[in-house]
Structures are given as C-alpha cells and as structure tokens.
Design a protein around this motif. Structure first.
Motif, PDB file in Angstrom:
ATOM      1  N   GLN A 112       0.842  -1.191   0.000  1.00 49.99           N
ATOM      2  CA  GLN A 112       0.000   0.000   0.000  1.00 49.99           C
ATOM      3  C   GLN A 112       0.879   1.242   0.000  1.00 49.99           C
ATOM      4  OE1 GLN A 112      -2.074  -1.032   3.647  1.00 49.99           O
ATOM      5  NE2 GLN A 112      -1.264   0.804   4.603  1.00 49.99           N
ATOM      6  N   GLU A 113       0.315   2.334  -0.498  1.00 47.25           N
ATOM      7  CA  GLU A 113       1.006   3.619  -0.510  1.00 47.25           C
ATOM      8  C   GLU A 113       0.151   4.639   0.226  1.00 47.25           C
ATOM      9  OE1 GLU A 113       2.504   5.295  -4.181  1.00 47.25           O
ATOM     10  OE2 GLU A 113       3.082   3.293  -4.886  1.00 47.25           O
ATOM     11  N   ASP A 114       0.821   5.441   1.033  1.00 45.67           N
ATOM     12  CA  ASP A 114       0.166   6.542   1.730  1.00 45.67           C
ATOM     13  C   ASP A 114       0.720   7.827   1.142  1.00 45.67           C
ATOM     14  OD1 ASP A 114      -0.846   8.450   3.430  1.00 45.67           O
ATOM     15  OD2 ASP A 114       0.004   7.579   5.253  1.00 45.67           O
ATOM     16  N   SER A 115      -0.126   8.603   0.523  1.00 43.42           N
ATOM     17  CA  SER A 115       0.332   9.833  -0.120  1.00 43.42           C
ATOM     18  C   SER A 115      -0.134  11.077   0.634  1.00 43.42           C
ATOM     19  CB  SER A 115      -0.127   9.877  -1.574  1.00 43.42           C
ATOM     20  OG  SER A 115      -1.527   9.759  -1.640  1.00 43.42           O
ATOM     21  N   ALA A 116      -0.433  10.943   1.912  1.00 37.86           N
ATOM     22  CA  ALA A 116      -0.932  12.064   2.698  1.00 37.86           C
ATOM     23  C   ALA A 116       0.167  13.064   3.056  1.00 37.86           C
ATOM     24  CB  ALA A 116      -1.598  11.562   3.972  1.00 37.86           C
ATOM     25  N   GLY A 117       1.418  12.651   3.107  1.00 39.07           N
ATOM     26  CA  GLY A 117       2.517  13.544   3.479  1.00 39.07           C
ATOM     27  C   GLY A 117       3.125  14.233   2.266  1.00 39.07           C
ATOM     28  N   GLU A 118       4.316  14.808   2.460  1.00 34.21           N
ATOM     29  CA  GLU A 118       5.010  15.480   1.362  1.00 34.21           C
ATOM     30  C   GLU A 118       5.377  14.510   0.252  1.00 34.21           C
ATOM     31  OE1 GLU A 118       8.315  17.996   2.327  1.00 34.21           O
ATOM     32  OE2 GLU A 118       7.309  18.727   4.127  1.00 34.21           O
ATOM     33  N   LYS A 119       5.781  13.307   0.629  1.00 30.47           N
ATOM     34  CA  LYS A 119       6.150  12.264  -0.332  1.00 30.47           C
ATOM     35  C   LYS A 119       5.316  11.023  -0.029  1.00 30.47           C
ATOM     36  CE  LYS A 119      10.983  12.311  -0.994  1.00 30.47           C
ATOM     37  NZ  LYS A 119      12.309  11.973  -0.440  1.00 30.47           N
ATOM     38  N   PRO A 120       5.013  10.240  -1.046  1.00 34.66           N
ATOM     39  CA  PRO A 120       4.315   8.991  -0.771  1.00 34.66           C
ATOM     40  C   PRO A 120       5.239   8.031  -0.009  1.00 34.66           C
ATOM     41  CG  PRO A 120       4.741   9.216  -3.130  1.00 34.66           C
ATOM     42  CD  PRO A 120       5.216  10.459  -2.473  1.00 34.66           C
ATOM     43  N   VAL A 121       4.641   7.254   0.865  1.00 36.97           N
ATOM     44  CA  VAL A 121       5.370   6.240   1.629  1.00 36.97           C
ATOM     45  C   VAL A 121       4.724   4.899   1.327  1.00 36.97           C
ATOM     46  CG1 VAL A 121       5.944   5.369   3.934  1.00 36.97           C
ATOM     47  CG2 VAL A 121       6.021   7.835   3.470  1.00 36.97           C
ATOM     48  N   SER A 122       5.556   3.942   0.917  1.00 35.42           N
ATOM     49  CA  SER A 122       5.017   2.610   0.630  1.00 35.42           C
ATOM     50  C   SER A 122       5.275   1.680   1.795  1.00 35.42           C
ATOM     51  CB  SER A 122       5.663   2.031  -0.632  1.00 35.42           C
ATOM     52  OG  SER A 122       7.033   1.747  -0.400  1.00 35.42           O
TER      53      SER A 122
END
Length: 137
Positions: A112-122
């Motif tokens: 999964q990817e979380d794109s809520a911050g400055e950069k996406p985090v997988s």
C-alpha cells in the motif's frame, strides 16, 4: 515468547540487514505506527501469531509461528521496488531459516502507498509461516 522465536526473528533481521540492497535501512518495531519520513527506508520483523511449544510438542510434534516482515520506503518507483524487495526478502529468509528441522513457507504479501505527506510512503508486508519440530532439535 520463546527463545526459539527470538532467535528466528534475530536471524531474519540479520539476513535482511546483511544484504547490500538493505544496507541503508533502519529497523523498527513491527507494531510501531510512529514511523516518520526521516527514519525511512526501514524494515521490521515481528510475530503476530505462534503456537505453544509444550502443547504442540506432545501432540503433533511441530510448532508453527507466523513471521511478518514490513518494509517502508519513500523514494523511487515504490511499487516496482516493492516487487523486487519481496523477491529478495523471500530468498534471503528461505536461505537463512530453512533446513532439515525448520520449514519456511511464504503466505502472502500486501502493498500500500500513503500519499498524505510530502512524499508517498510505501509499505510492503510479507507473511511467512515458520514450522519447526522441537523433538528434532
């Protein structure tokens, strides 16, 4: 948690840390939800489920432990890196943990990817079942 499980987790961490692909990765507690971008890339190893050694030694003779590897990244082609990471982690763990008295089986992987911050985090999560036979050790 038994010392056997602790040894298995240490072996898994060591196998991943020793590979050049993961050399710059930090380690984290698998259940820690407070991983921030400055601590990435990172991986963790944990055990969400295990059986009781005493109970299973007297009945089936085998002990089964579920091992989870979680790997987090924030740079690059995250999805492609996750596929490559998964293949390498699977090979590393099979090499490090499987022998005549231990069996390791890959169960599943999720991404999964979380794109809520400055950069996406997988987040790549991989689940394995680790079986051993205490009477054989």
């Amino acid at each position: 948690m038994t010392s056997k499980i602790a040894d298995v987790l240490a072996t898994a961490r060591g196998a991943i840390s020793a590979d050049p692909r993961f050399a710059g990765f930090q380690t984290f507690r698998i259940w820690d939800k407070r991983i921030n971008e400055t601590s990435l890339p990172a991986f963790g190893v944990g055990v969400p489920r295990w059986t009781d050694d005493e109970k299973h030694t007297h009945s089936s003779g085998e002990v089964v432990t579920t091992i989870v590897i979680a790997l987090k990244r924030s740079d690059g082609d995250l999805e492609s890196l996750a596929f490559e990471d998964a293949a390498l982690i699977k090979a590393l763990l099979l090499s490090a943990l499987e022998d005549e008295a231990h069996e390791l089986n890959f169960q599943e992987a999720t991404y999964q990817e979380d794109s809520a911050g400055e950069k996406p985090v997988s987040t790549l999560s991989m689940m394995f079942s680790f079986t051993y036979w205490p009477a054989a050790l």
